[in-house]
Write an enzyme that holds these catalytic residues in place. Sequence first.
Site, PDB file in Angstrom:
ATOM      1  CG  ASP A  52      -2.045  -0.812   0.934  1.00 56.61           C
ATOM      2  OD1 ASP A  52      -2.691  -0.899  -0.151  1.00 56.61           O
ATOM      3  OD2 ASP A  52      -2.585  -1.520   2.034  1.00 56.61           O
ATOM      4  CE1 TYR A 110       4.375  -6.440   3.868  1.00 59.15           C
ATOM      5  CE2 TYR A 110       3.364  -8.804   3.854  1.00 59.15           C
ATOM      6  CZ  TYR A 110       3.462  -7.971   3.096  1.00 59.15           C
ATOM      7  OH  TYR A 110       3.050  -7.350   1.937  1.00 59.15           O
TER       8      TYR A 110
END
Lengths: 243, 243
Positions: A52, A110
């Site tokens: 994003d 992540y």
Amino acid sequence: MRNLKLILEYDGTNFIGWQRQKKGSSIQGEIERVLEKILHQEVRLISSGRTDAGVHAKFQVANFKARSLISAQDIRRALNSLLPKDIRIKKAEDVEEDFHARFCVQSKIYKYHIYLGEHVSPFISKYVWHVPFELNYSVILKEMNCLLGWHDFAKFQAVGSRIKNTSRCISNVGFKKSGYFYEFTIEANGFLYKMVRLIVGTLIEVGRGKFDSGRIASLLRGDDVKRGSVAPPQGLFLWKVIY
Amino acid sequence: MRNLKLILEYDGTNFIGWQRQKKGSSIQGEIERVLEKILHQEVRLISSGRTDAGVHAKFQVANFKARSLISAQDIRRALNSLLPKDIRIKKAEDVEEDFHARFCVQSKIYKYHIYLGEHVSPFISKYVWHVPFELNYSVILKEMNCLLGWHDFAKFQAVGSRIKNTSRCISNVGFKKSGYFYEFTIEANGFLYKMVRLIVGTLIEVGRGKFDSGRIASLLRGDDVKRGSVAPPQGLFLWKVIY
């Protein structure tokens, strides 16, 4: 047709995200534009997954098909000399025809960074979420362990996704602290839309006592309880993609 | 009239430098604008010295006069909530009437960062000079030691300064390496315009063999020999100001 694999990193601060869109500068768009200039052909770049707006990547993988005879090494050099400095190609190589940067992913890691001090240095503010509260470290650590294994993460998916099967397997979690700097690590075989940021947002609410401990397990069971907010993008890093 | 001292840090990437100018966003301009909003008076901010466009500060000092009764602590909080995130006020305190951020300086420490690897990560490219050559570490170290003590630095001053007395005393130098990352440290009782960047530019030429060793000593003696170019701003950090 050659199949080329890129390993790259980017500072997501000034981009609208990975995906090319009609307006704004995207990581995909920048790389495709430069590749088309180098290779004199249309290029369709496939990544391990989108990130994003504002999210960073220390290690992202992408692939594309090319007809050109320019060596992978020279393509990498040309890319790095023409791309903005906040995108760097770490490696370029020819791979087998059937390598697909998204479909072949085994797992992804992540990391999410938070900073607890009162004052955030200008040199880290673009890479952390500033959380100026006391957090109960051991409560968060325990809560994170509930994430391990196969679960239905439907409650950890933001609106805007069309994904139906929301089961994923988290194979590794980590939570380290170093002074005011805290680092979450999550490895899974796949991630839903904003899943990491929703998990972190919920963990922070548990850590500061706004939610009782056990909230993660409860959400994974599908109970009708509130999750935390989406943690802001600048703390999130795609850290590794494993094939 | 109160005299307030600020200790601050800033990421210089997006500023035209410390000094307020007619056009563009300066660090001085941003802070004065916010202080005027908080204090409802005109504010004239004095710093330990200017920094150029793109130069960073881990520790800069400034002072200003104020009539307001708002506590130093509250002024700091208000500043940090209204300033852009790339400027942070680390400390604000009332000081004696005769404290002057520029005139009272005993010495200043600057650091300059270079990166020698082939590929510069997007997360450090705004904070280093990329020097993709082999450098002779011990030659640079020896060359740096010639800087110590009182010298006439006229040859290490860029055009655009009206300073007449170009003698300065360098009290400390350092040169550390950690992998591909090299750090220069220079402490002096004062610095001429672009002095650090001209010194580093010259040291790099010696380190890569373009200049013979001894070039620094030769320039300090006033010999008619070439100095290096001005090293780029993003590697430079004002590191400490000592009073």
